[in-house]
Design an enzyme around this catalytic site. Structure first.
Site, short mmCIF file in Angstrom:
data_model
loop_
_atom_site.label_atom_id
_atom_site.label_comp_id
_atom_site.label_asym_id
_atom_site.label_seq_id
_atom_site.Cartn_x
_atom_site.Cartn_y
_atom_site.Cartn_z
CD GLU A 81 -2.45 1.87 0.82
OE1 GLU A 81 -1.85 2.62 1.61
OE2 GLU A 81 -3.15 2.24 -0.10
CG HIS A 96 -3.73 3.02 5.50
ND1 HIS A 96 -4.89 3.70 5.78
CD2 HIS A 96 -3.61 3.05 4.16
CE1 HIS A 96 -5.45 4.09 4.66
NE2 HIS A 96 -4.70 3.72 3.66
CG HIS A 151 -6.52 1.42 9.68
ND1 HIS A 151 -6.84 2.67 10.14
CD2 HIS A 151 -6.07 1.59 8.43
CE1 HIS A 151 -6.61 3.56 9.19
NE2 HIS A 151 -6.13 2.93 8.14
CG ASN A 172 -5.32 7.52 3.56
OD1 ASN A 172 -4.18 7.33 3.16
ND2 ASN A 172 -6.36 7.16 2.85
CG ASN A 202 -5.43 8.49 -0.64
OD1 ASN A 202 -4.50 8.02 -0.02
ND2 ASN A 202 -6.31 7.74 -1.23
CG ASP A 222 -3.80 5.88 -3.15
OD1 ASP A 222 -3.32 6.31 -2.10
OD2 ASP A 222 -4.41 4.81 -3.21
CG ASN A 223 0.50 6.83 -1.19
OD1 ASN A 223 0.76 7.50 -0.22
ND2 ASN A 223 -0.09 5.67 -1.14
C1 LIG Z 1 0.18 6.00 -0.10
O1 LIG Z 1 -1.22 5.91 0.01
C2 LIG Z 1 -1.70 5.37 1.19
C3 LIG Z 1 -3.16 5.52 1.25
O2 LIG Z 1 -3.82 4.99 0.20
C4 LIG Z 1 -1.11 6.04 2.34
O3 LIG Z 1 -1.52 5.37 3.45
C5 LIG Z 1 0.38 6.10 2.20
O4 LIG Z 1 0.97 6.72 3.26
C6 LIG Z 1 0.78 6.81 0.97
N1 LIG Z 1 2.22 6.94 0.76
C7 LIG Z 1 2.84 8.03 0.42
C8 LIG Z 1 4.31 7.92 0.15
O5 LIG Z 1 2.28 9.09 0.32
#
Ligand SMILES: *[C@@H]1O[C@H](CO)[C@@H](O)[C@H](O)[C@H]1NC(C)=O
Ligand SMILES: *[C@@H]1O[C@H](CO)[C@@H](O)[C@H](O)[C@H]1NC(C)=O
Ligand SMILES: *[C@@H]1O[C@H](CO)[C@@H](O)[C@H](O)[C@H]1NC(C)=O
Ligand SMILES: *[C@@H]1O[C@H](CO)[C@@H](O)[C@H](O)[C@H]1NC(C)=O
Ligand SMILES: *[C@@H]1O[C@H](CO)[C@@H](O)[C@H](O)[C@H]1NC(C)=O
Length: 363
Positions: free
Chosen positions: A53, A115, A134, A168, A224, A269-270
């Site tokens: 993830e 997560h 979680h 998150n 996110n 997302d990330n």
């Molecule tokens: C990537 O996405 C997930 C959530 O979907 C998050 O928990 C995680 O920290 C993110 N990683 C980065 C490098 O932003």
């Protein structure tokens, strides 16, 4: 008369439902299909089959990977196994992952559900790993110290706070100082799907330190990924269901001031930031319907985009990799190290690609 009124109300309700349906489909990008964009040299990383993830690469090429997330309503290939943190060394020729042992009192391994993760390296080169966890559908942030020689994580602390109630992703600025996004997904397990469905935009970002915790940005339709620029001046937040990346200026008192937003045609997302160039690398879901309701015959696609010069008038957005789900399903994170690209997914595999072709050997 009463009949007319009833008909009008029914008509109104139907119109509202139709509008809502249209906006839901737009938020989910329900009609988007990907055009494949191949990279020549990609391999799956051995030992990752139930998600990667989040991942973070240290400047020395060591990678931490959060694996085995159980997220309500989202598919898992190993629903009964606790999650884990994996370690990999990008300097090795034959990439392999190692599960890090976790030590420390009062840490429940059987409910570990990692997560988002973030690392912080202090001036003595000690590496701290912060993990959004979680356990039993609750939300905590776990602080670990990385023991490189023992290949283990020493658990130091569990952080709970009502302003982290649906954390998150996280980005650390010191071992116990961080920004976190709250997607609002875990706020109320009964209401979670209703919230995603209705688009109430209750999601927010928090600044946390032991002395001071406050909301620093709010009104997101599912905040996110979050990350910070290499010079520490800007914070980036991905708003998944609005398909936007927001840029904030970080003030000395940690307040975030909005600078700009970038619109994209994908669920972002990330965000990871190339420490050398400052480019943003984003793991994306081109079509949200397929990620929120898994169908092995019509799997979620993957997409990796690079954003260069985000602060300028015209940032360059490039789709570096895209796959319709045949290879890689549900990409969440992409990160680069010395011309190599790592791509993680919510519940499936992880990919390792060479961005540059090795130049031909001179004769
Ligand atoms: C990537 O996405 C997930 C959530 O979907 C998050 O928990 C995680 O920290 C993110 N990683 C980065 C490098 O932003
Ligand atoms: C992790 O702990 C187990 C049990 O204590 C041990 O057998 C194993 O060698 C350890 N793994 C590493 C990588 O140190
Ligand atoms: C650890 O987590 C498991 C799984 O959620 C739970 O059944 C168990 O009671 C927890 N143990 C403790 C000591 O809290
Ligand atoms: C933080 O600093 C900014 C800019 O100097 C200021 O506008 C804001 O009121 C400050 N906020 C807090 C909570 O101190
Ligand atoms: C995905 O693309 C591959 C070829 O790149 C094709 O064979 C396959 O049918 C496509 N799958 C879907 C679900 O569109």
């Amino acid at each position: 008369m009463a009949k007319l009124l009833l008909l009008t109300l029914v008509g109104l309700a139907l119109a509202l439902l139709r509008d809502h349906r249209a906006s839901y489909q737009k938020r989910m990008n329900a009609f988007r299909e990907v055009t494949p964009m191949d990279l020549p040299n990609c391999h799956f990383i051995k030992g990752i089959n139930s998600g990667a993830e989040d991942l973070e690469i240290l400047p020395n090429g060591l990678v931490f990977i959060s694996a085995g997330l159980k997220y309500p309503g989202i598919h898992s290939f190993e629903p009964d196994k606790p999650g884990k943190i994996l370690l990999m060394d990008l300097n090795e020729d034959d990439l392999a992952v190692l599960e890090l042992n976790i030590t420390g009192y009062n840490f429940n391994l059987s409910s570990f559900n990692p997560h988002g993760i973030s690392t912080f390296t202090d001036k003595d080169n000690a590496v701290y790993l912060l993990v959004v966890n979680h356990p039993d559908i609750m939300v905590t942030v776990e602080l670990f110290k990385f023991q490189e020689r023992e290949k283990s994580l020493l658990h130091l602390k569990t952080i709970r706070h009502k302003l982290l109630s649906s954390a998150n992703d996280i980005v650390a600025v010191a071992p116990e100082h961080f920004y976190a996004t709250n997607d609002h997904y875990f706020a109320d397990t009964q209401l979670q799907s209703w919230e995603v469905y209705s688009g109430v935009a209750w999601s927010y970002a928090t600044y946390y330190s032991p002395e001071n915790v406050r909301v620093v940005a709010k009104g997101f339709d599912f905040a996110n990924g979050i990350n910070i620029s290499p010079d520490g001046k800007y914070v980036y937040i991905a708003e998944l269901l609005a398909h936007k990346i927001h840029v904030y200026e970080k003030q000395a008192n940690w307040t975030l001031t909005p600078v700009k937003s970038l619109d994209l045609d994908t669920l972002v997302d990330n965000i990871s930031v190339d420490p050398v160039t400052g480019d943003l690398w984003v793991g994306c879901h081109p079509n949200g319907m397929k990620i929120f309701s898994y169908d092995p015959d019509n799997p979620p696609a993957s997409e990796v985009i690079r954003i260069q010069n985000i602060l300028t008038e015209e940032p360059t957005v490039t789709v570096v990799y895209a796959d319709n789900g045949t290879m890689l399903q549900g990409s969440t994170v992409a990160s680069v190290y010395k011309g190599k690209l790592l791509v993680g997914t919510v519940f499936q595999k992880a990919l390792y690609c060479e961005l540059e072709q090795p130049s031909a050997q001179p004769h």
